[in-house]
Design an enzyme around this catalytic site. Structure first.
Site, mmCIF file in Angstrom:
data_model
loop_
_atom_site.group_PDB
_atom_site.id
_atom_site.type_symbol
_atom_site.label_atom_id
_atom_site.label_comp_id
_atom_site.label_asym_id
_atom_site.label_seq_id
_atom_site.Cartn_x
_atom_site.Cartn_y
_atom_site.Cartn_z
ATOM 1 N N HIS A 113 -10.779 -1.631 -4.109
ATOM 2 C CA HIS A 113 -9.924 -0.609 -3.953
ATOM 3 C C HIS A 113 -8.334 -1.263 -3.787
ATOM 4 C CE1 HIS A 113 -9.957 -0.169 0.779
ATOM 5 N NE2 HIS A 113 -9.632 -1.260 0.237
ATOM 6 N N SER A 172 -13.453 -4.199 -0.110
ATOM 7 C CA SER A 172 -12.096 -4.348 0.028
ATOM 8 C C SER A 172 -12.005 -6.000 0.028
ATOM 9 C CB SER A 172 -11.791 -3.819 1.468
ATOM 10 O OG SER A 172 -10.378 -3.928 1.749
#
Length: 323
Positions: free
Chosen positions: A120, A97
């Site tokens: 993501h 992330s």
């Protein structure tokens, strides 16, 4: 062996043992402060870690983090990009992330062959009407554009391809991350053990899901506590603390035996008296309960993560995470 300077439980600095040594900052937790536990590495914590080092020509940042708050992560990324030192970022266990964005702040990006790297799209929390929901969606799109731009710059991939990989929540091993251009060099590092909550991710590989907490001795656990927590623990034990006590002295006091408390004599039984107050009715009791609950409900609203602070009601608060 160099002694680490503890900034908080999972952010520490290993200063130079000599003028030729390269200092290291370790980020081994989520990015941004957790609302409930206050754990995590905030941008302010990281700025303090940089200040502790002072001027340096080279800097290493080791990362083992599941990601977290986008704003804290981008701040840390930009602090490293703007730092005068030659920065080497090193993925020791996990850079998922927004932590993957921090990893790309290095002039050189290193990664253990047995580590994991994940990208993501950003996600967020919003409460409100349809207009406010659409504004939040637009805000998330804008954040994704910024994050994708950083991945594009590093890998040379097209924005469309990077956006596709982000939407799919793509995980890479060290070898795959290097092949895809996210990482410059693979290195051999000891396994960075930690236990993270992966329930918010959709496609966690088995290698990450099997993580277990690293064993720590009681001495290491006490050393990793910050000064405020140590002072609170000593106060609970009834230990007197000198005003000019050093960190080492506080840790020594904490690791010592707790003083035996002096028994407190039991209070004398209170004299009984006959109450002349009228009996409470069911309606009166219900009113009292409602009145008592109102302040608690108001104080339960989280104060962190407000995008538009000030007069905006808590129901419309926003928090954006790259989770």
């Amino acid at each position: 062996m160099k002694k680490r300077k503890i900034i908080n439980s999972w952010l520490s600095v290993s200063p130079r043992a000599s003028a030729d040594d390269v200092p290291t900052i370790y980020i081994f937790d989520q990015i941004g402060k957790d609302w409930w536990s206050n754990d995590g590495v905030s941008a302010k914590d990281f700025q303090q870690a940089l200040a502790e080092l002072g001027p340096t020509k080279e800097l290493v940042v080791e990362i083992n983090s599941p990601g977290g708050n986008v704003w804290d992560g981008l701040s840390i990324y930009n602090m490293l990009r703007g730092h005068g030192a030659k920065v080497t970022t090193r993925v020791a266990g996990l850079a998922a992330s927004i932590a993957s964005i921090i990893a790309l702040a290095g002039d050189t990006v290193e990664m253990s062959e047995s580590a994991l790297f994940m990208i993501h799209k950003a996600s967020g929390i919003q409460a409100g009407n349809a207009d406010e929901m659409r504004k939040m969606a637009e805000m998330l799109d804008k954040h994704d554009e910024v994050l994708a731009g950083i991945y594009v710059k590093k890998t040379g991939k097209t924005a469309a391809k990077v956006t596709e990989l982000m939407a799919a929540e793509t995980w890479y091993s060290g070898t795959e991350a290097k092949e895809q251009g996210f990482v410059d060099t693979l290195v051999n590092l000891p396994a960075a053990q930690a236990s993270f909550d992966f329930s918010r991710f959709r496609r966690v590989p088995s290698a990450a899901a099997k993580q277990t907490p690293a064993p720590t001795s009681s001495a290491n656990t006490e050393e990793n506590m910050n000064r405020e927590k140590i002072l609170a623990r000593l106060k609970q034990r009834g230990i007197s603390i000198p005003e000019n006590a050093t960190d080492d002295q506080l840790i020594a006091l904490l690791e010592g035996p707790a003083p035996v408390p002096t028994p407190t004599p039991a209070p004398a039984p209170a004299a009984t008296a006959t109450s002349t107050a009228p009996a409470l009715t069911a309606e009166a009791i219900a009113s009292a309960v409602v009145a008592a609950l109102k302040p608690a409900a108001a104080s339960a609203a989280p104060a962190a993560g407000i995008l538009d602070p000030g007069s905006e009601p808590v129901a419309n608060s926003r928090r954006i995470e790259n989770l």
